[in-house]
Design a protein around this motif. Structure first.
Motif, PDB file in Angstrom:
ATOM      1  N   LEU A 182       0.857  -1.179   0.000  1.00  0.00           N
ATOM      2  CA  LEU A 182       0.000   0.000   0.000  1.00  0.00           C
ATOM      3  C   LEU A 182       0.896   1.233   0.000  1.00  0.00           C
ATOM      4  O   LEU A 182       1.888   1.289   0.729  1.00  0.00           O
ATOM      5  N   ALA A 183       0.556   2.224  -0.826  1.00  0.00           N
ATOM      6  CA  ALA A 183       1.326   3.467  -0.849  1.00  0.00           C
ATOM      7  C   ALA A 183       0.387   4.627  -1.157  1.00  0.00           C
ATOM      8  O   ALA A 183      -0.547   4.495  -1.954  1.00  0.00           O
ATOM      9  N   TYR A 184       0.644   5.763  -0.511  1.00  0.00           N
ATOM     10  CA  TYR A 184      -0.146   6.963  -0.797  1.00  0.00           C
ATOM     11  C   TYR A 184       0.660   8.205  -0.461  1.00  0.00           C
ATOM     12  O   TYR A 184       1.653   8.149   0.282  1.00  0.00           O
ATOM     13  N   THR A 185       0.239   9.327  -1.010  1.00  0.00           N
ATOM     14  CA  THR A 185       0.900  10.596  -0.705  1.00  0.00           C
ATOM     15  C   THR A 185       0.435  11.086   0.661  1.00  0.00           C
ATOM     16  O   THR A 185      -0.667  10.753   1.117  1.00  0.00           O
ATOM     17  N   TRP A 186       1.270  11.896   1.288  1.00  0.00           N
ATOM     18  CA  TRP A 186       0.959  12.413   2.620  1.00  0.00           C
ATOM     19  C   TRP A 186      -0.046  13.555   2.521  1.00  0.00           C
ATOM     20  O   TRP A 186      -0.247  14.122   1.445  1.00  0.00           O
ATOM     21  N   HIS A 187      -0.655  13.895   3.628  1.00  0.00           N
ATOM     22  CA  HIS A 187      -1.743  14.872   3.610  1.00  0.00           C
ATOM     23  C   HIS A 187      -1.224  16.315   3.505  1.00  0.00           C
ATOM     24  O   HIS A 187      -0.047  16.606   3.710  1.00  0.00           O
ATOM     25  N   THR A 188      -2.144  17.212   3.212  1.00  0.00           N
ATOM     26  CA  THR A 188      -1.871  18.645   3.130  1.00  0.00           C
ATOM     27  C   THR A 188      -1.930  19.255   4.529  1.00  0.00           C
ATOM     28  O   THR A 188      -2.751  18.858   5.357  1.00  0.00           O
ATOM     29  N   PHE A 189      -1.053  20.222   4.781  1.00  0.00           N
ATOM     30  CA  PHE A 189      -0.967  20.819   6.124  1.00  0.00           C
ATOM     31  C   PHE A 189      -1.791  22.101   6.187  1.00  0.00           C
ATOM     32  O   PHE A 189      -1.286  23.207   6.006  1.00  0.00           O
ATOM     33  N   THR A 190      -3.078  21.940   6.435  1.00  0.00           N
ATOM     34  CA  THR A 190      -4.005  23.069   6.474  1.00  0.00           C
ATOM     35  C   THR A 190      -4.043  23.679   7.876  1.00  0.00           C
ATOM     36  O   THR A 190      -3.669  23.032   8.869  1.00  0.00           O
ATOM     37  N   GLY A 198      -2.718  20.511  17.409  1.00  0.00           N
ATOM     38  CA  GLY A 198      -1.925  21.353  18.272  1.00  0.00           C
ATOM     39  C   GLY A 198      -0.581  21.781  17.709  1.00  0.00           C
ATOM     40  O   GLY A 198       0.380  21.962  18.461  1.00  0.00           O
ATOM     41  N   VAL A 199      -0.487  21.966  16.392  1.00  0.00           N
ATOM     42  CA  VAL A 199       0.747  22.443  15.758  1.00  0.00           C
ATOM     43  C   VAL A 199       0.658  23.957  15.570  1.00  0.00           C
ATOM     44  O   VAL A 199      -0.355  24.467  15.078  1.00  0.00           O
ATOM     45  N   ASP A 200       1.693  24.684  15.947  1.00  0.00           N
ATOM     46  CA  ASP A 200       1.664  26.133  15.839  1.00  0.00           C
ATOM     47  C   ASP A 200       1.777  26.579  14.381  1.00  0.00           C
ATOM     48  O   ASP A 200       2.224  25.826  13.509  1.00  0.00           O
ATOM     49  N   GLU A 201       1.381  27.810  14.105  1.00  0.00           N
ATOM     50  CA  GLU A 201       1.310  28.315  12.735  1.00  0.00           C
ATOM     51  C   GLU A 201       2.686  28.394  12.079  1.00  0.00           C
ATOM     52  O   GLU A 201       2.810  28.122  10.867  1.00  0.00           O
ATOM     53  N   LEU A 207       5.943  23.299   7.146  1.00  0.00           N
ATOM     54  CA  LEU A 207       5.487  22.026   6.592  1.00  0.00           C
ATOM     55  C   LEU A 207       4.801  22.231   5.239  1.00  0.00           C
ATOM     56  O   LEU A 207       5.029  21.485   4.287  1.00  0.00           O
ATOM     57  N   ALA A 208       3.952  23.251   5.169  1.00  0.00           N
ATOM     58  CA  ALA A 208       3.199  23.508   3.945  1.00  0.00           C
ATOM     59  C   ALA A 208       4.097  23.921   2.790  1.00  0.00           C
ATOM     60  O   ALA A 208       3.747  23.728   1.622  1.00  0.00           O
ATOM     61  N   ALA A 209       5.261  24.492   3.095  1.00  0.00           N
ATOM     62  CA  ALA A 209       6.179  24.936   2.043  1.00  0.00           C
ATOM     63  C   ALA A 209       6.990  23.795   1.449  1.00  0.00           C
ATOM     64  O   ALA A 209       7.597  23.940   0.387  1.00  0.00           O
ATOM     65  N   GLU A 210       6.987  22.647   2.110  1.00  0.00           N
ATOM     66  CA  GLU A 210       7.757  21.502   1.613  1.00  0.00           C
ATOM     67  C   GLU A 210       6.971  20.732   0.554  1.00  0.00           C
ATOM     68  O   GLU A 210       5.740  20.787   0.513  1.00  0.00           O
TER      69      GLU A 210
END
Length: 268
Positions: A182-190, A198-201, A207-210
């Motif tokens: 099984l393989a899939y792409t990782w999720h978007t960091f919205t 609980g992740v700070d902005e 993360l979103a820039a990667e």
């Protein structure tokens, strides 16, 4: 566990593990070049490390890449350090590492191998059934598991600040062979995802820039056990995500193993 202690007792094998810790995913040629050992000796030491599950290999084309496998070390930590002074041991180890080791980039693939007493069919269900994944992961993956299909990540809720649903055209199934791979792409960091876990902005923005990474699960039946190999890769150099998943995956997979073998996940 005896095999792990035996493998770690030899300084040459510890040197190989140190080499993989500094630069994971090396070929036999690369390992030989970095150490003052003959190719035959390196091969024998690697065979013992593989037998102890401290090293796992992944085929990429014609190359065989060697990866440090954290699962036995994690098991040793759970069995022997938890009952003593874990935080003090960890602090001393972190200080020693910071003082002795050069700075390392975090673009290496994360590779983790574990053995679970279950069937391929049951493990496949645990990786794909939303009701199952919620029990040990707190995440529901909504998709039909056909190659190319979109995926919706729903997470948060119990014990989290809020619940989020992450939908994006880049979240897709890459491979799906029931009971095997099984393989899939990782999720978007919205922002919604960040709030739910609980992740700070500032961290979320990094993360979103990667570029988007991917995760692959290989299932191999071995008698009453299934060998599960997880490869999370396609990271950018100095990836923020790589550092985060390096801590998250071992705990998550330990909870998956415990759930399948005992009926209850580890406490979150």
């Amino acid at each position: 566990m005896d095999e792990v202690f035996k493998a770690l007792a030899d300084p040459s094998r510890r040197a190989l593990l140190d080499s993989l810790n500094a630069h994971n995913g090396q070929t036999l040629r690369e390992l030989c070049a970095g150490l003052d050992m003959a190719r035959q000796s390196v091969s024998k030491h690697l065979a013992l490390l593989e037998a102890a599950h401290l090293v796992t290999t992944v085929r990429r084309g014609r190359e065989k890449l060697h990866y440090l496998n954290a699962e036995p070390i994690h098991a040793l930590s759970e069995r022997w350090i938890r009952q003593y002074d874990r935080e003090r041991v960890r602090a001393l180890a972190d200080l020693k590492t910071a003082l002795e080791q050069p700075a390392m980039t975090s673009n290496d693939a994360f590779v983790y191998m574990t053995y679970i007493r279950t069937t391929p069919e049951r493990l496949w269900q645990a990786l794909t059934d939303p009701a199952f994944t919620r029990r040990y992961w707190g995440v529901a993956l909504e998709t039909d598991w056909a190659v190319g299909s979109a995926m919706v990540w729903e997470e948060g809720g119990d014990g989290a600040q809020s619940r989020s649903r992450t939908e994006d055209p880049g979240q897709v199934v890459l491979e799906a062979e029931p009971g095997r791979r099984l393989a899939y792409t990782w999720h978007t960091f919205t922002p919604e995802w960040a709030a739910s876990v609980g992740v700070d902005e500032e961290t979320r923005a990094r993360l979103a820039a990667e570029r988007r990474s991917k995760v692959t699960f290989d299932l191999e039946p071995l008698g009453e056990m299934v060998k599960l190999t997880v490869v999370h890769d396609d990271f950018e150099p100095d990836s923020t995500l790589r550092g985060m998943i390096g801590e998250g995956w071992p705990a998550l997979l330990a909870s998956l193993k415990t759930l399948l073998e005992t009926g209850d996940p580890l406490p979150q």
